[in-house]
Enzyme design. Structure first.
Site, PDB file in Angstrom:
ATOM      1  N   TRP A  36       1.364  -1.104  -0.327  1.00  0.00           N
ATOM      2  CA  TRP A  36       0.331  -0.174   0.447  1.00  0.00           C
ATOM      3  C   TRP A  36       1.086   1.177   0.128  1.00  0.00           C
ATOM      4  CZ3 TRP A  36      -5.108   2.074   0.161  1.00  0.00           C
ATOM      5  CH2 TRP A  36      -5.099   2.841   1.187  1.00  0.00           C
ATOM      6  N   ASN A  38       0.388   5.547   0.226  1.00  0.00           N
ATOM      7  CA  ASN A  38      -0.339   6.918   0.368  1.00  0.00           C
ATOM      8  C   ASN A  38       0.230   7.700  -0.152  1.00  0.00           C
ATOM      9  OD1 ASN A  38      -1.156   5.438   3.519  1.00  0.00           O
ATOM     10  ND2 ASN A  38      -1.667   8.111   3.561  1.00  0.00           N
ATOM     11  N   ASP A  39       0.223   9.665   0.536  1.00  0.00           N
ATOM     12  CA  ASP A  39       0.904  10.549   0.630  1.00  0.00           C
ATOM     13  C   ASP A  39       1.955  10.507   0.552  1.00  0.00           C
ATOM     14  OD1 ASP A  39      -1.638  10.525   2.788  1.00  0.00           O
ATOM     15  OD2 ASP A  39      -0.699  11.967   4.207  1.00  0.00           O
ATOM     16  N   GLN A  55       3.881   7.210   2.388  1.00  0.00           N
ATOM     17  CA  GLN A  55       3.006   6.133   3.158  1.00  0.00           C
ATOM     18  C   GLN A  55       2.784   5.128   2.932  1.00  0.00           C
ATOM     19  OE1 GLN A  55       1.732   7.677   6.808  1.00  0.00           O
ATOM     20  NE2 GLN A  55       3.609   8.466   6.368  1.00  0.00           N
ATOM     21  N   SER A  99       2.885  11.358   7.525  1.00  0.00           N
ATOM     22  CA  SER A  99       3.467  12.411   7.306  1.00  0.00           C
ATOM     23  C   SER A  99       4.374  13.355   7.154  1.00  0.00           C
ATOM     24  CB  SER A  99       2.936  12.881   5.934  1.00  0.00           C
ATOM     25  OG  SER A  99       1.772  11.783   5.450  1.00  0.00           O
ATOM     26  N   ARG A 167      -0.293  16.902  12.828  1.00  0.00           N
ATOM     27  CA  ARG A 167       0.491  15.699  11.844  1.00  0.00           C
ATOM     28  C   ARG A 167       0.745  16.713  11.178  1.00  0.00           C
ATOM     29  NH1 ARG A 167      -4.957  13.916  12.085  1.00  0.00           N
ATOM     30  NH2 ARG A 167      -5.978  14.192   9.815  1.00  0.00           N
ATOM     31  N   ASP A 168       1.858  15.865   9.928  1.00  0.00           N
ATOM     32  CA  ASP A 168       2.267  16.323   8.520  1.00  0.00           C
ATOM     33  C   ASP A 168       2.756  17.450   8.345  1.00  0.00           C
ATOM     34  OD1 ASP A 168       0.214  13.964   8.178  1.00  0.00           O
ATOM     35  OD2 ASP A 168      -1.463  15.081   7.670  1.00  0.00           O
ATOM     36  N   GLU A 223      -4.900  18.161   6.233  1.00  0.00           N
ATOM     37  CA  GLU A 223      -3.978  18.085   6.559  1.00  0.00           C
ATOM     38  C   GLU A 223      -3.067  18.133   5.860  1.00  0.00           C
ATOM     39  OE1 GLU A 223      -5.684  13.661   7.557  1.00  0.00           O
ATOM     40  OE2 GLU A 223      -6.256  13.548   5.873  1.00  0.00           O
ATOM     41  N   TRP A 306      -9.589   8.675  -0.162  1.00  0.00           N
ATOM     42  CA  TRP A 306      -9.845   8.283   0.640  1.00  0.00           C
ATOM     43  C   TRP A 306     -11.440   7.124   0.549  1.00  0.00           C
ATOM     44  CZ3 TRP A 306      -6.220   5.950   3.990  1.00  0.00           C
ATOM     45  CH2 TRP A 306      -5.416   6.638   4.386  1.00  0.00           C
TER      46      TRP A 306
HETATM   47  C1  FRU Z   1      -3.307  12.045   4.843  1.00  0.00           C
HETATM   48  C2  FRU Z   1      -3.135  11.544   6.098  1.00  0.00           C
HETATM   49  C3  FRU Z   1      -2.259  12.031   6.601  1.00  0.00           C
HETATM   50  C4  FRU Z   1      -1.420  11.259   7.309  1.00  0.00           C
HETATM   51  C5  FRU Z   1      -1.030  10.394   6.475  1.00  0.00           C
HETATM   52  C6  FRU Z   1      -1.522   8.703   7.367  1.00  0.00           C
HETATM   53  O1  FRU Z   1      -3.629  11.194   3.501  1.00  0.00           O
HETATM   54  O2  FRU Z   1      -4.074  11.289   7.115  1.00  0.00           O
HETATM   55  O3  FRU Z   1      -2.457  13.229   7.560  1.00  0.00           O
HETATM   56  O4  FRU Z   1      -0.105  11.916   7.792  1.00  0.00           O
HETATM   57  O5  FRU Z   1      -2.513  10.246   5.766  1.00  0.00           O
HETATM   58  O6  FRU Z   1      -1.189   7.752   6.470  1.00  0.00           O
END
Ligand code: FRU
Length: 495
Positions: A36, A38-39, A55, A99, A167-168, A223, A306
């Site tokens: 998987w 993501n970001d 991610q 992230s 976060r992030d 985010e 998402w």
């Molecule tokens: C955004 C998010 C971020 C977080 C990450 C977790 O897509 O929710 O805010 O850091 O994904 O995987």
């Protein structure tokens, strides 16, 4: 020292990454080595290469405890995997390394800043994630977590700021040598804000102020912020959760937001002048930017959504999630423009041109097909004819399937529709966007890369992105008009 958790992830991805055939992935869009993605994270230039972390949960095609995957590239189109960079292996990040971003320290070391996540049992039996900001220092391959982690936690936040939604981080160095970072947070009103922090050395961090506040205008929590100067303005990118639609500008769910304004470096105040979506399609989120060696601001986002991402890939396919094309950013007429990274043109082969084609009903053209293509289509009403009612391009097409972009000039609406792409789930398959046109004149550039389409409208005034998992044999393209359209098409294969 590589922890057991990171060592296992590296061993796993090395063994299973090889089992995914290259033709089962996108060609020039980065996908996870295994499992998987993501970001995008830590998008930067370091030691002569672009680095893109992401991610990552290597063991499954669904989201799980977050690691950071890692890839490098010289041209942002051809990527080479490096071993996973971070794993959730410390008490302060045991439930995930979320992230964050990266920069080069004056002594040449690479500094990663990320969000450490720890689940906390609540009195009602549920769980909340405590989120703190952490550092890791490395050489572009191996990273060591900072012994004083976390460097930012609730103790550094003003009253009312959430310790669960924090976060992030995005960090940068100022001209005077000091450092700044911004991160997403929820204030007492429960909506979003972007907080600004300062540091003398990149290691010790202090709260400064809220750089931008949502006040429940656009979604809730904000985010994945990014902040940079562009064409004399300042741009704050963020990805709001829980949006309600606002006309055709913002849609339900998670989306992307671009705030354009001014920034006073003395007072560190950001003054917002306008806001817009970053991408008007179905799949785009959490973008990050890098400044290229020749001064271009280039953005890559997670090409997913998402609300739809848990409905398609199976474990057998081995990977899920991909990045968008790298897009060059600029500001024109107060708006954010995006154009495909110009290096993409070096992958163009087999140019096919059709000029002044009259489209009425359905038309197919010689040599216009394919699933890895760069195609520009310019349309206008046929001379002497009334304004057409509708124009559409169908692609990834065979007898069973197609995905389409359709345009109704009387409504100024462009629609992307992947209902017939082979999906068997009742998820979002369409999205509409208002576009500018002059009496039915419109310019579209479509980039297809096996499992996706990115449609650039009017030289980058807007972009609509979507993933599609249609069988690769469905590679037909046709043009349709209700009324009569005059059309030019220039198409290349991308190899
Ligand atoms: C955004 C998010 C971020 C977080 C990450 C977790 O897509 O929710 O805010 O850091 O994904 O995987």
């Amino acid at each position: 020292m590589t922890s057991q958790t990171l060592w296992e992830a590296r061993k796993y991805e090395e063994a299973f990454g090889k089992t995914i055939p290259p033709q089962a992935r996108p060609d020039f869009h980065l996908s996870p080595r295994t499992g998987w993605m993501n970001d995008p994270n830590g998008f930067c230039w370091y030691k002569g290469k672009y680095h893109l972390f992401y991610q990552y949960y290597p063991y499954d095609t669904h989201w799980g405890p977050m690691h950071w995957g890692h890839a490098v590239s010289e041209d942002l189109l051809h990527w080479e995997y490096l071993p996973a960079a971070l794993a959730p292996d410390e008490v302060y990040d045991r439930d995930g390394c979320f992230s964050g971003n990266a920069l080069t320290l004056p002594d040449g070391r690479h500094l990663l800043m990320y969000t450490g996540v720890v689940r906390e049992r609540q009195a009602n039996g549920g769980c909340n994630e405590v989120q703190t900001q952490c550092l890791a220092i490395g050489d572009g391959v191996d990273y060591v977590k900072y012994e004083k982690n976390p460097v930012l936690d609730e103790s550094g936040l003003p009253e009312g700021c959430s310790r669960y939604d924090f976060r992030d981080p995005k960090l940068w160095q100022e001209e005077d040598g000091t450092y700044r970072c911004i991160a997403g947070n929820r204030p007492a009103d429960g909506s979003g804000q972007i907080l600004l922090f300062t540091s003398p050395d990149g290691f010790e961090w202090y709260y400064k102020k809220a750089l931008a506040e949502n006040h429940d205008r656009i979604g809730k929590m904000w985010e994945c912020p990014d902040f940079f100067q562009l064409d004399g303005k300042w741009v704050l990118l963020t990805s709001p959760q829980d949006m309600v639609p606002l006309g055709f500008e913002y849609h339900n769910g998670n989306g992307t937001l671009c705030l354009i304004g001014d920034y006073d470096k003395e007072t560190e105040d950001f003054t917002e002048e306008s806001n817009q979506s970053v991408d008007y399609g179905i799949d785009f989120y959490a973008p990050q930017t890098v400044l290229t060696q020749d001064g271009r601001r280039v953005m890559i986002g997670w090409m997913q959504n998402w609300d739809t991402c848990n409905h398609r890939r199976t474990q057998e396919e081995g990977w899920f999630g991909q990045m968008s094309l790298p897009r060059e950013l600029s500001i024109r007429n107060g708006r954010l423009y995006q154009t495909p990274l110009r290096e993409l043109e070096s992958m163009r082969r087999n140019k096919t041109v059709h000029k002044n084609v009259t489209v009425t009903g359905s038309v197919r053209l010689d040599d216009i097909r394919g699933r890895r293509i760069d195609m520009e289509v310019v349309i206008r009403p046929e001379e002497g004819c009334d304004l057409y009612r509708k124009f559409a391009i169908r692609f990834a097409q065979n007898d069973l399937y197609h995905t389409s972009l359709s345009f109704r000039p009387s409504e100024s609406v462009l629609k992307i529709d992947r209902k017939f792409s082979g999906s068997r789930r009742a998820i979002i398959h369409q999205r509409r966007s208002k576009v500018n046109h002059q009496e039915g004149q419109l310019k579209l550039r479509l980039i297809l890369d096996r499992f996706s389409v990115e449609a650039f409208v009017n030289d980058g005034e807007q972009v609509l992105s979507a993933v599609l998992y249609t069988d690769q044999e469905a590679e037909g393209i046709s043009f349709l008009a209700d009324g009569t359209v005059n059309m030019d098409v220039v198409k290349y294969d991308l190899i």
